[in-house]
Design a protein around this motif. Sequence first.
Motif, mmCIF file in Angstrom:
data_model
loop_
_atom_site.group_PDB
_atom_site.id
_atom_site.type_symbol
_atom_site.label_atom_id
_atom_site.label_comp_id
_atom_site.label_asym_id
_atom_site.label_seq_id
_atom_site.Cartn_x
_atom_site.Cartn_y
_atom_site.Cartn_z
ATOM 1 N N LYS A 77 0.864 -1.186 0.000
ATOM 2 C CA LYS A 77 0.000 0.000 0.000
ATOM 3 C C LYS A 77 0.896 1.231 0.000
ATOM 4 O O LYS A 77 1.597 1.494 0.982
ATOM 5 N N ASP A 133 2.121 3.707 -10.836
ATOM 6 C CA ASP A 133 1.453 2.401 -10.907
ATOM 7 C C ASP A 133 2.249 1.424 -11.777
ATOM 8 O O ASP A 133 2.498 0.280 -11.367
ATOM 9 N N LYS A 140 4.191 -2.176 -10.890
ATOM 10 C CA LYS A 140 3.863 -3.408 -11.614
ATOM 11 C C LYS A 140 5.103 -4.026 -12.255
ATOM 12 O O LYS A 140 5.216 -5.251 -12.335
ATOM 13 N N ILE A 193 -0.302 -9.861 -9.682
ATOM 14 C CA ILE A 193 -1.291 -9.120 -8.907
ATOM 15 C C ILE A 193 -2.649 -9.797 -9.041
ATOM 16 O O ILE A 193 -3.144 -10.000 -10.152
ATOM 17 N N GLU A 207 -6.131 -5.138 -6.899
ATOM 18 C CA GLU A 207 -5.585 -3.789 -6.723
ATOM 19 C C GLU A 207 -6.745 -2.830 -6.526
ATOM 20 O O GLU A 207 -7.811 -2.994 -7.117
ATOM 21 N N LYS A 232 -2.655 3.467 -3.406
ATOM 22 C CA LYS A 232 -3.208 2.251 -3.980
ATOM 23 C C LYS A 232 -2.738 1.026 -3.222
ATOM 24 O O LYS A 232 -1.599 0.979 -2.751
ATOM 25 N N TYR A 235 -2.144 -3.091 -3.450
ATOM 26 C CA TYR A 235 -1.901 -4.202 -4.370
ATOM 27 C C TYR A 235 -1.771 -5.487 -3.556
ATOM 28 O O TYR A 235 -1.232 -5.478 -2.441
#
Length: 293
Positions: A219, A245, A249, A259, A262, A276, A278
Motif C-alpha cells: 500500500k 502504478d 507493476k 497481482i 488492486e 493504492k 496491491y
Amino acid sequence: MSSTDPAPDLDAGIQYWANQPANYDGVLGGFGTGPLPRVDAAGSRRFLLDLLPELCTVPSPFQSLSTHPSDTKRVRALDVGAGVGRITSDVLLHLVSDVALVEPVESFIEEARSRGKASESGAEFNESGYRVSWKGIADRSKSVTFFKGALQTFDPAAPGTPLDRVGCLPPDGDGNTESKFDVIWCQWCLGHLKDDDLVRFLERSKMALRDAKSLIVVKENLCAEPKNEPTTVFDEEDSSFTRSDLAFKKIFQDAGLEIVCEKIQHGLPNGLYPVKMYAPVISLNFLSVLTRI
C-alpha cells in the motif's frame, strides 16, 4: 534509470525519520490527528477481508459458508517498516493472531514496544502518554514480536533474534520467530528501497509465505505517469522514491509476482498523492484456492 540519477540512501532516510515525532502525527507527515488513520485502517481491513474472508471474526456475508470455528488456525502477519505499530494495532491485530513487527528507526521501534507493553499490562496510556489498547494483547490471545532492521537486508524467512514479544507466549519457550507468514504487509515504506533492493526484498518475502493462499500486500503513494511509462519521483527531504502504478507493476513482475487484486484507497485528504493497495502473489494458483473457499 542511470547510475547518476538520485536514489534513496538508507542512512539519510533513517536520519530523517529519527527527527520526526514518534507518534501517529510523525509517521503520517502531520495527518495523524485527523481522519486519515481511521479511513486508512478501515480501507486496509476491508481489502484484506476481501482477499481472505475467513479472517472475519463476526458473522458476515464476506465469510465463506464452509468456514467453521473448528477450522481456525493461528494466522501470522509481518508488518514491515512498521513505525510506531499503527498498522499492527489498527489493522492486523483485528484480523490475525500473531504479528511480527520490523522497523529500523530506534525511536519508532521503542515507541511501538512501549505501546505493546502498556497494552499487555492493561494500562490505558503508555509512558509517552498515548492511549493504547492493542487487541488481544492484555488477555494474551494474540501476540506481537518486535524486530529492528532495515528492509534492504531483512529476511522475512529468517528474521533473527527479536527485541521483545508481548501477549501470547508459545509453549515450551519456543519463540516461533522463524515460522512463515500468511500476510506480509508493506505500507508507506517501500519508497526507501532502490528498485533492485525492492525486488530482492520481495523475492525474500516470497520464500516466507506459508502456502499458496498467503499473500503480500503493498500500500503506497503513486506519482503521475505523464508519458504512460514507469515513473519515479525522488524526494530529497526524506531520501525516498514515489513510484507510479506501472513502476510498481514492473517491480512485481521482476520479483516473480502476479497481482490478484488492486484498489485505490478513497477518502483520504485532498492534496495527497493517490494511494493504492496491491496484492501480489507468487502465482495465480491463489485464484483457484479462492474459488474453493
